[in-house]
Design a protein around this motif. Sequence first.
Motif, PDB file in Angstrom:
ATOM      1  N   LYS A 158       0.813  -1.209   0.000  1.00 33.04           N
ATOM      2  CA  LYS A 158       0.000   0.000   0.000  1.00 33.04           C
ATOM      3  C   LYS A 158       0.852   1.268   0.000  1.00 33.04           C
ATOM      4  CE  LYS A 158      -3.136  -2.925  -0.155  1.00 33.04           C
ATOM      5  NZ  LYS A 158      -3.618  -3.277  -1.490  1.00 33.04           N
ATOM      6  N   VAL A 159       0.426   2.217  -0.804  1.00 33.31           N
ATOM      7  CA  VAL A 159       1.135   3.478  -0.994  1.00 33.31           C
ATOM      8  C   VAL A 159       0.202   4.610  -0.590  1.00 33.31           C
ATOM      9  CG1 VAL A 159       2.282   4.979  -2.678  1.00 33.31           C
ATOM     10  CG2 VAL A 159       2.420   2.485  -2.926  1.00 33.31           C
ATOM     11  N   TYR A 160       0.674   5.510   0.265  1.00 30.75           N
ATOM     12  CA  TYR A 160      -0.208   6.572   0.747  1.00 30.75           C
ATOM     13  C   TYR A 160       0.630   7.777   1.148  1.00 30.75           C
ATOM     14  CZ  TYR A 160       1.259   3.755   4.751  1.00 30.75           C
ATOM     15  OH  TYR A 160       1.995   3.020   5.633  1.00 30.75           O
ATOM     16  N   PRO A 161       0.048   8.966   1.110  1.00 27.20           N
ATOM     17  CA  PRO A 161       0.800  10.172   1.468  1.00 27.20           C
ATOM     18  C   PRO A 161       0.972  10.292   2.975  1.00 27.20           C
ATOM     19  CG  PRO A 161      -1.458  10.749   0.944  1.00 27.20           C
ATOM     20  CD  PRO A 161      -1.323   9.283   0.665  1.00 27.20           C
ATOM     21  N   THR A 162       2.092  10.857   3.395  1.00 25.24           N
ATOM     22  CA  THR A 162       2.308  11.105   4.817  1.00 25.24           C
ATOM     23  C   THR A 162       1.542  12.354   5.248  1.00 25.24           C
ATOM     24  OG1 THR A 162       4.293  12.397   4.356  1.00 25.24           O
ATOM     25  CG2 THR A 162       4.577  10.043   4.775  1.00 25.24           C
ATOM     26  N   ALA A 163       1.274  12.436   6.536  1.00 25.35           N
ATOM     27  CA  ALA A 163       0.475  13.550   7.046  1.00 25.35           C
ATOM     28  C   ALA A 163       1.197  14.884   6.891  1.00 25.35           C
ATOM     29  CB  ALA A 163       0.116  13.308   8.510  1.00 25.35           C
ATOM     30  N   ASN A 164       2.515  14.897   7.093  1.00 26.69           N
ATOM     31  CA  ASN A 164       3.217  16.170   6.949  1.00 26.69           C
ATOM     32  C   ASN A 164       3.255  16.627   5.499  1.00 26.69           C
ATOM     33  OD1 ASN A 164       4.914  13.806   7.081  1.00 26.69           O
ATOM     34  ND2 ASN A 164       6.739  15.091   7.031  1.00 26.69           N
ATOM     35  N   TYR A 165       3.238  15.696   4.536  1.00 28.35           N
ATOM     36  CA  TYR A 165       3.158  16.134   3.137  1.00 28.35           C
ATOM     37  C   TYR A 165       1.776  16.695   2.842  1.00 28.35           C
ATOM     38  CZ  TYR A 165       4.287  16.525  -1.755  1.00 28.35           C
ATOM     39  OH  TYR A 165       4.537  17.049  -3.008  1.00 28.35           O
ATOM     40  N   GLN A 359      17.309  18.334   6.426  1.00 24.89           N
ATOM     41  CA  GLN A 359      16.795  19.175   7.506  1.00 24.89           C
ATOM     42  C   GLN A 359      15.435  18.683   8.006  1.00 24.89           C
ATOM     43  OE1 GLN A 359      16.713  23.343   6.441  1.00 24.89           O
ATOM     44  NE2 GLN A 359      18.607  23.199   5.253  1.00 24.89           N
ATOM     45  N   TYR A 360      15.169  18.922   9.287  1.00 27.95           N
ATOM     46  CA  TYR A 360      13.829  18.742   9.824  1.00 27.95           C
ATOM     47  C   TYR A 360      12.961  19.893   9.314  1.00 27.95           C
ATOM     48  CZ  TYR A 360      10.033  18.168  13.167  1.00 27.95           C
ATOM     49  OH  TYR A 360       8.809  17.971  13.729  1.00 27.95           O
ATOM     50  N   PRO A 361      11.721  19.688   8.912  1.00 25.09           N
ATOM     51  CA  PRO A 361      10.934  18.456   9.001  1.00 25.09           C
ATOM     52  C   PRO A 361      10.974  17.587   7.753  1.00 25.09           C
ATOM     53  CG  PRO A 361       9.511  20.244   8.360  1.00 25.09           C
ATOM     54  CD  PRO A 361      10.895  20.834   8.478  1.00 25.09           C
ATOM     55  N   TYR A 362      11.884  17.876   6.829  1.00 21.06           N
ATOM     56  CA  TYR A 362      11.886  17.157   5.559  1.00 21.06           C
ATOM     57  C   TYR A 362      12.403  15.730   5.695  1.00 21.06           C
ATOM     58  CZ  TYR A 362      11.371  21.974   4.110  1.00 21.06           C
ATOM     59  OH  TYR A 362      10.935  23.268   3.987  1.00 21.06           O
ATOM     60  N   ASN A 363      13.067  15.425   6.792  1.00 17.90           N
ATOM     61  CA  ASN A 363      13.637  14.085   6.966  1.00 17.90           C
ATOM     62  C   ASN A 363      12.774  13.181   7.845  1.00 17.90           C
ATOM     63  OD1 ASN A 363      14.106  15.511   9.322  1.00 17.90           O
ATOM     64  ND2 ASN A 363      16.086  14.559   9.730  1.00 17.90           N
ATOM     65  N   VAL A 364      11.570  13.614   8.179  1.00 21.49           N
ATOM     66  CA  VAL A 364      10.669  12.767   8.963  1.00 21.49           C
ATOM     67  C   VAL A 364       9.381  12.517   8.191  1.00 21.49           C
ATOM     68  CG1 VAL A 364      11.577  13.532  11.182  1.00 21.49           C
ATOM     69  CG2 VAL A 364       9.631  14.739  10.177  1.00 21.49           C
ATOM     70  N   LYS A 365       8.745  11.400   8.484  1.00 24.43           N
ATOM     71  CA  LYS A 365       7.455  11.032   7.900  1.00 24.43           C
ATOM     72  C   LYS A 365       6.466  10.896   9.052  1.00 24.43           C
ATOM     73  CE  LYS A 365       9.569  10.767   4.003  1.00 24.43           C
ATOM     74  NZ  LYS A 365       9.436  11.889   3.046  1.00 24.43           N
ATOM     75  N   LEU A 366       5.374  11.647   8.980  1.00 19.97           N
ATOM     76  CA  LEU A 366       4.427  11.702  10.079  1.00 19.97           C
ATOM     77  C   LEU A 366       3.088  11.092   9.704  1.00 19.97           C
ATOM     78  CD1 LEU A 366       4.976  15.360  11.396  1.00 19.97           C
ATOM     79  CD2 LEU A 366       6.179  13.261  12.061  1.00 19.97           C
ATOM     80  N   ALA A 367       2.409  10.584  10.710  1.00 15.25           N
ATOM     81  CA  ALA A 367       1.006  10.172  10.608  1.00 15.25           C
ATOM     82  C   ALA A 367       0.179  11.130  11.445  1.00 15.25           C
ATOM     83  CB  ALA A 367       0.832   8.749  11.124  1.00 15.25           C
ATOM     84  N   VAL A 368      -1.077  11.296  11.077  1.00 13.01           N
ATOM     85  CA  VAL A 368      -1.994  12.069  11.907  1.00 13.01           C
ATOM     86  C   VAL A 368      -2.881  11.099  12.677  1.00 13.01           C
ATOM     87  CG1 VAL A 368      -3.772  12.333  10.096  1.00 13.01           C
ATOM     88  CG2 VAL A 368      -3.617  13.994  11.965  1.00 13.01           C
TER      89      VAL A 368
END
Length: 430
Positions: A158-165, A359-368
Motif C-alpha cells: 500500500k502506498v499513501y501520502p504522509t500527514a506532513n506532506y 533538515q527537519y521536518p523534511y527528513n521525517v514522515k508523520l502520521a496524523v
Amino acid sequence: RLNYQQTADKAAADFRHAASLLPVDWDKTTAGKLTLGNNNQRINKIMALGYLGKNLLYAGSPLMNQESTGNATYNKEYCRQAAEAFAEALKLCDETGRYELASFDEYESLFYTHKQNNKINGLKEAIFQENLVEVSSRFRWNQIMDYRPKCLITSGIKVYPTANYVDYFGMKNGLPLDDIDSGFDKTYPWKDRDPRFYKDIVVDGTKCALNTKGNLAEDVQYASLYTGGTYRTYKDPEGIRSGYMMTKFCPLLINDWDGYLSGNIMVLSLMRLADVYLMYAEAVAMANDDIYAKVAGYDLTALEAVNKIRQRAGVDPIADKYLVNVDLFMGELQRERAVELAFEGHRFNDLRRWMLFLQYPYNVKLAVEFDRDMSVSDEDRYADPINNGKVQNWRYSTLIERKLSQKHYWLPFKRDDVNIYPEFKQNPGW
C-alpha cells in the motif's frame, strides 16, 4: 571528470541545437503529415526548450552550484539563462496554443482516464510523458491496486501520502496551515482547504467503494482512517498508517468487481506546463533577487507565474505578508510545487537541489492521529465528510525519521565504474 555545471553546459548546447532544428507542432509540417494524429509524443521545440531551462535551473540551484563552485547559493547567471529558456517556451505556447493549462474542471484528466477506451490522459498540458508501451495494462494490476488497503483491494503493497506532506495543501484563501490567519481548524481539519486537496487526497469518511454485491461492510465502503479504524488496523504493508490516502492517479470509487481494474489509464507527465510556469518563476526570481522580475520580451513576473497556477485551482494569490522578500516568496513557491506537482516524481530532486533534504521536518514522515467526534452521526459524516468530519484529539506521530548525511545528496556510482581509471572518483562519502 567534469563538474556538474560543466556537464550542464554540454547538455545545454545539445538542447539549444535541438530546439533550433525541431518544429513546434509536427502536425503542421510536411514530414509530420505522414503520421498525422500520432505526433503528440514526438520531440518538439517546446520540449527541448523546457528541458534546456530545467537543465540550467538545476545547474543554478544551491546543491549543484556548491558542487561546482563551493558556494551553496543560487547561481544568478544559470538562473538567468534558465528563465530565458522557459520564457521562450512559454511564449511559444501563448502564441501557438500547442500546450495550455487545463481547466480545473478537467484536472483529473491530467493524471488518469477511466473507461474512456484507453484514451491517454494529459490533455494539452502534458509536454513530455513516459513511454506508452503497454499503457493499457501495466498499471492495471500493479500500481493502482496499491492505493487502497487490503480490506478493499486484495493485493499490493500500500502506498499513501504522509500527514506532513498533506499539510502542504493549505487553505483556499492561499495561506499555509500554520499561518495564524489561515483559519485552519483541527476540529474540522478538511474544511475550506486548497481545492487540489479534494482532487488528490482521501480523508476519513469518504466513500471509496460501491457496494455492488450488497455485502460490503460500511467501514470498508467508507474510508475508516481515524485512529483504530479498519483501514489503519491492517498490518504493514496492507494497511494505511498515515491517516490519508491518495486519489490523484485513480478514481475515488474503486473495488475489485466494478470493472475499475480494466479501465484505468495513467501515464505520468515527466514535464507539464504548470511545472514550467513554476520553474520559470523560480529562475527569474532568483536570477534577479526580485519577485516582480520578468524576462525581456515576456510580460510575466515570477509572482504572476505562481499565482497563475493558483488561480487555475481556485486558490487565492500569495498573501502580501509573503511578498516582503525573496526568501519568504520562495517558501510559498516551494510549497506550491509540493501541492501542484504532488506525487509526480519531482519532490526528491527538488529537496536535494534546494539542500533541504537533511533538515527537519523534511527528513521525517508523520502520521496524523485523531478520533471521530461521536456527536456527528455516521450518516451525516458519510454524507459530507469534508464539512461534517468533526474530530477530536488531533495529533501527530512519527512513522520514520531518516538518518541522512551529506553523502545522500548524491547517489553512489557502481564500483565497477569508478574502478575503470583513477581520475573517475566515487561521489563523496560513498
